[in-house]
Design a protein around this motif. Structure first.
Motif: not given
Ligand code: IPM
Ligand code: MG
Length: 359
Positions: A306-308, A313-316
């Motif tokens: 999710l992040q990369m 970011e928030k979800e990660a």
């Protein structure tokens, strides 16, 4: 967002199922649409289609925005030809998708520090990012093979690194160090190997563009020792394919359980950014199908995706917080169980994490 799901062998299908469920929960809560396409890989594919990476699976991985992989391999396929081994699928995926940077964060959760075989004071607070070069070095160098010679046979593999290969992985390390504690340790064997001498020279040159980041060098044997002696001295470790394979397993054990550690393999091919996410542990055939496996490494790999790959970011962060709060409540799979905590299975661990995300 299109995600190719490759569960693979052993515990792969069980842990991937939990990670997919977690991603679906994230989608529901944050209104994202994840489209999953599941394909066979590894021994499971060899059994069904005769090859560990069928064209259809490769195509799905190439068409997707990210790949979620379980694990490949098992005793059943240990004696077959190298070209047909489950591991081959992993190596081909790395090569075909151009996944040259492998990120393996080894973070010791304080509440799990007692699960490590090392003393709590040595491992508590460890937070290392191992960056392993993934598409070069001895894993792919030519010549390779087994050839006849006067004495019988000889086995040959070749460690090769080119300047551009070293430059791009060094950049990944320095860039990521900027989001961390600004220290890169480059690991090589420059006292013996020419390929390592070039590695060190190029890393030093790339470093000139990153004066804000501290750079040290260690020989791989010394690094193996320092990781056990005082692992908290490390922030980012950048190294070759083979050294990274070995050191990342060692770093994993500092955290207590290899069942906790995610990974990301990133790069580019066909003009597209690529990412493949998988737990760093293997297929654990001995516990497969018994609801014993720890799904957290795969769930955290989904968070890295999710992040990369998607910049979420928030979800990660929500996934990571959910994992932490379930651990804080005392729930443990068998691999991280200690007295006074509550032992649960794969499915229950997945369900508890998912519930935290939805509430
Ligand atoms: C890893 C594994 C693989 C590797 C094997 C399964 C081919 O050990 O991802 O660390 O050696 O790269
Ligand atoms: Mg390995």
């Amino acid at each position: 967002m299109k995600i190719a799901v490759l569960p693979g062998d052993g515990i792969g299908p069980e842990i991937v199922a939990e990670a997919v469920a977690v991603l679906e929960a994230v989608g529901k809560r944050f209104h994202h649409q994840f489209n999953f396409e599941e394909k066979q890989v590894g021994g499971a594919a060899t059994d069904q289609f005769g090859v560990p990476l069928p064209d259809d699976t490769l195509k799905s991985a190439q068409d997707a925005d990210a790949v979620l992989l379980g694990a490949v391999g098992g005793p059943k396929w240990d004696t077959i030809d190298y070209a047909l081994r489950p591991e081959r699928a992993l190596l081909s995926l790395r090569e075909q998708l151009g996944l040259y940077a492998n990120l393996r964060p080894a973070k010791c959760y304080s509440i799990l520090a007692d699960a490590s075989t090392l003393k709590r004071e040595v491992v508590d607070g460890v937070d290392i990012l191992v960056i392993r070069e993934l598409t070069g070095g001895i894993y792919f160098g030519q010549p390779r093979g087994i050839a006849k010679d006067g004495t019988g046979e000889k086995g040959i593999n070749t460690e090769v690194y080119t300047t551009p290969e070293i430059v791009r992985i060094a950049k990944v390390a320095f860039e990521l160090a900027r989001g961390r504690r600004l220290h890169v340790t480059s690991v090589d064997k420059a006292n013996v190997l020419e390929s390592s001498a070039l590695w060190r020279k190029v890393v030093i040159k790339v470093h000139k563009e990153y004066p804000d980041v501290a750079l040290s060098h260690l020989y791989v044997d010394n690094c193996a020792m320092q990781l056990i002696r005082n692992p908290k001295q490390f922030d980012v470790i950048v190294t070759t394919n083979l050294f990274g394979d070995i050191l990342s397993d060692e770093a994993a054990m500092l955290t207590g359980s290899i069942g906790m550690l995610p990974s990301a393999s990133v790069g580019e091919s066909g003009g597209k950014r690529r990412g493949m996410y998988e737990p760093i542990h293997g297929s654990a055939p001995d516990i497969a199908g018994k609801d014993l496996a720890n799904p957290i490494a795969t769930i955290l790999s989904a968070a890295m995706m999710l992040q990369m790959s998607f910049g979420l970011e928030k979800e990660a962060g929500v996934i990571e917080d959910a994992v932490l709060s379930v651990l804080n409540e005392g729930y443990r799979t068998a691999d991280i169980y200690s007295e006074g905590t509550r032992k649960i299975g794969t499915k229950e661990m997945g369900r508890l994490i998912l519930e935290k995300i939805l509430c």
